[in-house]
Design a protein around this motif. Structure first.
Motif, PDB file in Angstrom:
ATOM      1  N   ASP A 420       1.489  -1.169  -0.377  1.00 42.39           N
ATOM      2  CA  ASP A 420       0.151  -0.078  -0.064  1.00 42.39           C
ATOM      3  C   ASP A 420       1.351   1.178  -0.221  1.00 42.39           C
ATOM      4  OD1 ASP A 420      -1.885   1.354  -0.451  1.00 42.39           O
ATOM      5  OD2 ASP A 420      -2.974   1.139   2.082  1.00 42.39           O
ATOM      6  N   VAL A 421       0.316   2.150  -0.383  1.00 43.34           N
ATOM      7  CA  VAL A 421       1.318   3.683  -0.235  1.00 43.34           C
ATOM      8  C   VAL A 421       1.329   3.356   1.301  1.00 43.34           C
ATOM      9  CG1 VAL A 421       0.478   6.206  -0.665  1.00 43.34           C
ATOM     10  CG2 VAL A 421      -0.109   5.181  -2.052  1.00 43.34           C
ATOM     11  N   GLY A 422       2.860   4.098   1.215  1.00 41.37           N
ATOM     12  CA  GLY A 422       2.987   4.118   2.847  1.00 41.37           C
ATOM     13  C   GLY A 422       2.824   5.433   3.783  1.00 41.37           C
ATOM     14  N   GLN A 423       3.307   5.737   4.905  1.00 48.53           N
ATOM     15  CA  GLN A 423       2.502   6.191   6.121  1.00 48.53           C
ATOM     16  C   GLN A 423       3.463   7.366   5.867  1.00 48.53           C
ATOM     17  OE1 GLN A 423       2.768   4.237   9.314  1.00 48.53           O
ATOM     18  NE2 GLN A 423       2.023   2.216   9.084  1.00 48.53           N
ATOM     19  N   CYS A 424       3.394   8.450   5.882  1.00 49.43           N
ATOM     20  CA  CYS A 424       3.909   9.717   5.980  1.00 49.43           C
ATOM     21  C   CYS A 424       5.258   9.478   6.648  1.00 49.43           C
ATOM     22  CB  CYS A 424       3.074  11.368   6.983  1.00 49.43           C
ATOM     23  SG  CYS A 424       4.880  12.383   6.382  1.00 49.43           S
TER      24      CYS A 424
END
Length: 556
Positions: A420-424
């Protein structure tokens, strides 16, 4: 030739543009200089470059020597980037406009060294020690700022959330237009000894003046002249807050207003800050917007505020930031008008839920930029795809921890799947460990490089992350990770820059994203290294002592 502050100038009556002296020893807050520029330079007149000319170099310092030459139409646009960091905004800007002539101002020495290694001109200094009325800044057309966000970050002490402090600082910032000479009034004659205040009222004791009733030569409308120096305004702003870093927001008014006051052809101002500026301390955003748009302030045509997430514009990790775009003439590219009430309800839903009403003071959100303009969004990139790791792997950011017996999940968070798209990205990611799903949490052995960490934010894998050791053996692991965590994402930097200058961002960003994350590669598995190569862990090799260290991102 050398510029000096008006307060240090030889005593004497200052005069306005008509040659009329100001009353009571008043001196406007502008720098005095004798008018010398490179155009008067005998050395440069003989064909020398400004960089080879001592007079031009000293005159322009700390800015590029060629800025001693007056800016003219057709020259590259000059720009100032305050709080430039390691150069994220600049690198994004270069995707859409590589013909600019920008100077970055940055206090952190590692970030300054990194930006310098990336090819940017950097003034390494506390911005509060610089005077935006320097004569060579008279050619600046663009200004960008990314003020420090520590006091607004939810992970810090949140001094920037203090309602009383923010209200006080807002009141100070509302006075910027008057402090720097943008307040238009009906009557200026009090500046010349009376008989009227600028509101037209008769000054006490001057009721018998012959012009008290009818008005005289100096009873005319106009702008009040500047009445404060940048240093004085900065001191005033700092007195309103407990943490001086919050007061640095005032630089977003000090610099543009002083630049215009000295004659700079400034046409755009952009700003990046923590999303909490809008969500938790919107009064500061309102103060800047009101000074930009008000006829009693800048009187510019456009000033919009919104939150943009880097993941929506091509980055492999989320990074929500508040962005401001202000233009002097007309609308920026991608300008859109939206329902401001609906946008406000969404932005401050948490305030509505808690108090039943919107914040007392907040910017108007009916304007925004929409870079896509109906075009397909750039592909969402997962962390696995960005780093060439298997999609079913996991990342651990906090080492091995216990397991909650009730849920079976690791205690304290810090683990996430790579599909998934990563956290900040945050500073603790320097110790991240990757592992297959069947490997226990905290027992992964695959680490991350500076190259890869920067790529997750949007930086090229060859970006020269640089650390200056403070002692023998210092590695600067967290310092480098903190730089990456604080930086502007190139993808959003390109979109916002494109809104005010350069070419359309869409195709350059799509091309850059595909190359950065190898989206055209047939196999999303981990990229192979050349024979004999090893993966460099963060950070790279160091000098023996205090030399500058530039990371080797593909060590052989």
């Amino acid at each position: 030739m050398v510029s000096i502050s008006a307060c240090d100038a030889a005593p004497g009556a200052a005069a306005d543009s008509f040659g009329r002296p100001y009353a009571n020893g008043f001196r406007p807050a502008v720098l005095e200089w004798d008018g010398w520029t490179c155009a008067d330079c005998m050395v440069c007149g003989s064909g020398a470059e400004c960089a080879d000319c001592r007079a031009c170099t000293e005159f322009a310092f700390p800015y590029p020597p060629h800025w001693a030459r007056p800016w003219e139409e057709g020259m590259p646009e000059r720009g100032i980037e305050a709080f430039g960091g390691p150069g994220g905004m600049s690198a994004g800007r270069q995707l859409v406009d590589d013909g600019g002539d920008w100077v970055l101002i940055e206090f952190n020495r590692d970030a300054a060294a990194t930006a310098r290694a990336a090819g940017h001109w950097v003034v390494e200094a506390d911005i509060r020690t610089l005077d935006p009325r320097h004569p060579v800044l008279r050619g600046v057309r663009r200004f960008h700022g990314s003020p420090p966000c520590q006091t607004l970050s939810g992970a810090g002490k949140r001094a920037g959330w203090n309602a009383a402090e923010i209200s006080e600082l807002q009141s100070v910032m509302w006075q910027a237009s008057e402090a720097f000479g943008f307040l238009e009034v009906d009557d200026l004659c009090s500046l010349y000894g009376g008989p009227h205040h600028y509101s037209g009222d008769v000054i006490d004791g001057m009721e018998d003046h012959p012009d008290a009733d009818d008005g005289g030569e100096y009873c005319v409308s106009g702008h009040l002249p500047p009445c404060m120096t940048p240093a004085e305004f900065r001191e005033w702003a700092a007195s309103a807050v407990s943490d001086e870093r919050t007061a640095l927001m005032a630089e977003m008014l000090i610099w543009p207003m002083c630049l215009v006051q000295i004659g700079a052809p400034l046409v755009s101002v952009t700003m990046e800050q923590s999303a909490n500026l809008l969500r938790q301390s919107p009064a500061l955003a309102e103060a800047i917007q009101s000074e930009m748009l008000s006829v009693e302030g800048f009187g510019w045509d456009w000033c919009s505020w919104q939150v943009l997430d880097a993941a929506d514009y091509g980055a492999a990790t989320h990074r929500e930031r508040a962005w401001m775009v202000a233009t002097r003439y007309g609308e920026p590219r991608y300008a859109e008008l939206v329902d401001g009430d609906e946008a406000a309800d969404a932005m401050w839903a948490h305030v509505l839920k808690r108090t039943g009403r919107l914040p007392d003071s907040a910017p108007e959100l009916g304007r925004r930029i929409e870079p896509y303009q109906g075009r397909p969004a750039l592909p969402k990139v997962t962390v696995a795809a960005a780093l060439g790791l298997p999609a079913d792997w996991w990342a651990d950011t906090r080492g091995k921890r216990g397991v909650n017996p009730r849920t079976g999940k690791p205690l304290g968070g810090g683990s996430f799947p790579l599909n998934d798209v990563g956290q900040c990205v945050t500073a603790p990611w320097y110790g991240i460990r990757f592992r297959p799903a069947h490997v226990p949490q905290g027992e992964g052995t695959t680490t991350i490089t500076a190259s890869e960490l920067g790529a997750l934010v949007g930086f090229p894998r060859t970006y020269p992350w640089t650390y200056i050791p403070t002692r023998v053996g210092a590695r600067g692991v967290r310092n480098i990770a903190q730089m990456i965590a604080d930086a502007v994402s190139l993808f959003v930097g390109a979109a916002v820059s494109s809104a005010v200058q350069g070419e359309d961002w869409y195709q350059p960003a799509a091309t850059y994203q595909a190359a950065l994350y190898r989206l055209d590669a047939p196999d999303p598995g981990r990229a192979e290294l050349p024979a004999g190569a090893v993966r460099a862990v963060l950070p790279g090799p160091r000098t023996e002592c205090r030399g500058v260290v530039q990371l080797e991102l593909s060590a052989a």
